[in-house]
Design a protein around this motif. Structure first.
Motif, PDB file in Angstrom:
ATOM      1  N   ASP A  58      -5.867   5.614 -10.331  1.00  0.00           N
ATOM      2  CA  ASP A  58      -4.978   4.575  -9.791  1.00  0.00           C
ATOM      3  C   ASP A  58      -3.818   5.153  -9.001  1.00  0.00           C
ATOM      4  N   ILE A  59      -3.394   6.323  -9.418  1.00  0.00           N
ATOM      5  CA  ILE A  59      -2.218   6.926  -8.775  1.00  0.00           C
ATOM      6  C   ILE A  59      -2.405   7.078  -7.263  1.00  0.00           C
ATOM      7  N   PHE A  93      -3.691   4.975  -5.250  1.00  0.00           N
ATOM      8  CA  PHE A  93      -3.368   3.717  -4.556  1.00  0.00           C
ATOM      9  C   PHE A  93      -1.866   3.415  -4.617  1.00  0.00           C
ATOM     10  N   GLU A  94      -1.178   4.167  -5.467  1.00  0.00           N
ATOM     11  CA  GLU A  94       0.253   3.900  -5.645  1.00  0.00           C
ATOM     12  C   GLU A  94       1.122   4.918  -4.920  1.00  0.00           C
ATOM     13  N   GLY A 150       1.562   5.564  -1.758  1.00  0.00           N
ATOM     14  CA  GLY A 150       2.209   5.231  -0.483  1.00  0.00           C
ATOM     15  C   GLY A 150       1.671   6.029   0.694  1.00  0.00           C
ATOM     16  N   LEU A 165      -8.424  -2.842  -6.408  1.00  0.00           N
ATOM     17  CA  LEU A 165      -7.219  -3.542  -5.960  1.00  0.00           C
ATOM     18  C   LEU A 165      -7.330  -5.053  -6.134  1.00  0.00           C
ATOM     19  N   ARG A 173      -0.213  -1.333   4.130  1.00  0.00           N
ATOM     20  CA  ARG A 173      -0.338  -0.175   3.226  1.00  0.00           C
ATOM     21  C   ARG A 173      -1.087   0.987   3.868  1.00  0.00           C
TER      22      ARG A 173
END
Ligand code: XMP
Length: 524
Positions: free
Chosen positions: A73-74, A76-77, A79, A96, A172
């Motif tokens: 998951d990291i 997608f977080e 940035g 997502l 994003r």
């Protein structure tokens, strides 16, 4: 590589696709450094590399299947921009908040092979390349498909079989393609990937061999300090390039050892000695071990027995010589990137396979040496480019691969010095003809074999009873699969005539028309 030395890079997360390596190729062709990490190690690689962007690969798995792989998951977080390809698009959509369904459930089946998509909206991925309303050829290979995309995404291209052919979340900088841009069957694929890494991720595209050379020289100096390095030269491009690079870094702390086992090609020993000793001034020890190898091969006809004997004896000789030159703390090897990429099964199981194709395997443990492997990040053609950058002549840089066991595996049946001499001459004539015809670089590997078969011939007025020579030439990209090179008949006839006329001991020539599979490239 130390983190501080990692150039601006792209992390490619591998979900087990057959073509993940091609993604890395395309990124590098865009002048950007990339590394592949299996999804099980992606988080660690992410922290180590601090990449400027991420590409998620395809997979033989399906997102709806139980236990199919996920991206950490990291990612997608973080940035940073993400490009999901095929499974990568689906897994990103799924993680997502979107939906992915098997083809059989949607009633539309999958989509395999050439397809055409229509661009429906502008997208940063298409800048300067594709315009709204245009149709473009792409390569599809998927059963499942995204049926609802995640929040923030919109469709920017569609195809008949995949309404979500390309989706984008420009805010994003997340993009997903249902098709495979990394394969050559998507004509604009390389440019799309270049757009992603340069335009979207903002990388300069200045990763060059000159930069790689500088980085590696610095790293080798740091790794080796004032210790000694020993390097086994085979005459092949990988060990040659590794040796020259290491010599540039640490000079005379490097000693090269070249084992002449009597199974080399015509003039190979002289060529290696002239190149390394005279041209590059690299300390080189040649070990004359022909007798030892020939004696040991007497009476040996089984291919595996030959290989085992040669491998073991090679290590013995190398080991003894390394001690003779006063020992060393490091062993240099020309290991390449495809050898070290850890392939994962899509269930994430421990199917890590690391190919090891080196003549000196087993030595580091036996001699308690650490490894120096300055080519670990490179593909074969990148090694060639680095060789050119280091001034290695084309004759070495573009040379066809030559196996560690040498001519022994090109002489089915018993190997003798006499048969090696016959084969050397035939092989040299064949390659001379190939070079003269301007075909050398179009062929992955070409060589002659000497068969343990005698046939009757007639030369002048006399009967001959001599050996048969086989000729082999293949095209390939990695040696794993190969196609037969389609010489025209006149060329082969010319080779056969010269070989029979000029090489005593051969009176017949045949051409090997077997692809790999089912054949292998070498005859043993
Ligand atoms: P095969 O015969 O397996 O060969 O289709 C594939 C490629 O590998 C080379 N080859 C070797 N290279 N040590 C090497 O360094 C070996 O023992 C060896 N056996 C095969 C072969 O020449 C071809 O390029």
């Amino acid at each position: 590589m130390d983190q501080e030395h990692l150039p601006d890079s792209i992390l490619i997360v591998d979900f087990g696709s057959q073509v993940t390596q091609l993604i890395a190729r395309r990124v590098r062709e865009a002048g950007v450094y990339s590394e592949i990490a299996p999804f099980t190690m992606a988080e660690e690689a992410f922290h180590r590399m601090k990449p400027a962007g991420i590409i998620l690969s395809g997979s033989p798995a399906g997102v709806p299947e139980d236990g199919s792989p996920r991206a950490p998951d990291i990612l997608f977080e973080a940035g940073i921009p993400i490009l999901g390809i095929c499974y990568g698009q689906q897994v990103m959509s799924h993680q997502l908040g979107g939906e992915v369904r098997p083809g059989h459930e949607t009633g539309e089946g999958g989509e395999f092979g050439r397809a055409y998509l229509t661009v429906t909206k502008e997208c940063a991925l298409f800048d300067g390349l594709w315009n709204v309303g245009e149709r473009h050829e792409v390569w599809m290979s998927h059963g499942d498909k995204v049926t609802r995309f995640a929040e923030g995404f919109e469709i920017v291209a569609t195809s008949d079989g995949a309404p979500f052919a390309v989706i984008a979340d420009e805010a994003r900088k997340f993009y997903g393609t249902q098709f495979h841009p990394e394969v050559v069957h998507t004509p604009d694929g390389g440019k799309l990937i270049a757009n992603f890494v340069r335009h979207v991720c903002g990388l300069a595209g200045d990763w060059t061999m000159a930069a790689y050379r500088e980085t590696k020289v610095r790293e080798i100096r740091e790794q080796v300090g004032d210790k000694r390095v020993i390097c086994g030269l085979s005459g092949g491009v990988d060990s040659s390039v590794a040796a020259i690079l290491i010599h540039e870094a640490i000079g005379d702390q490097l000693t090269c050892v070249f084992v002449d086992h009597g199974l080399l090609r015509l003039n190979e020993r002289e060529q290696v000695e002239t190149m390394f000793r005279d041209h590059y001034n690299i300390p080189l020890v040649t070990v004359d071990a022909e007798d030892m190898f020939m004696e040991g091969l007497t009476g040996v006809t089984d291919p595996e027995a030959k290989r085992k004997f040669i491998g073991k004896t090679f290590i013995d000789v190398f080991d003894a010589e390394a001690r003779n030159v006063g020992g060393a703390d490091f062993l240099a090897q020309g290991t390449l990137y495809p050898d070290v990429i850890e392939s994962v099964s899509f269930t994430g199981g421990p199917s890590v396979t690391i190919k090891s194709h080196h003549n000196v395997g087993g030595l580091p443990e036996r001699m308690n040496m650490s490894l120096v492997e300055p080519l670990r990040e490179l593909f074969k053609d990148e090694v060639r480019e680095l060789g050119r950058e280091l001034g290695l002549p084309d004759m070495f840089v573009g040379r066809h691969p030559f196996p560690g066991p040498g001519l022994a595996i090109r002489i089915p049946g018993e190997v003798t010095k006499e048969r090696c001499d016959i084969l050397r001459k035939a092989d040299a004539i064949y390659l001379d003809e190939i070079r003269r015809a301007g075909l050398y670089d179009a062929i992955w590997q070409a060589f002659a074999v000497l068969l343990p078969v005698k046939t009757v011939g007639v030369m002048g007025d006399a009967r001959t009873y001599d050996s048969v020579c086989g000729l082999r030439a293949v095209t390939s990209t990695d040696g794993m699969t190969a196609d037969v090179y389609p010489f025209d008949a006149a060329f082969l006839t010319g080779c056969a005539t010269r070989i029979v006329n000029e090489v005593q001991g051969i009176n017949r020539v045949v051409y090997d028309y077997t692809s790999k599979p089912p054949g292998t490239i070498e005859w043993e």
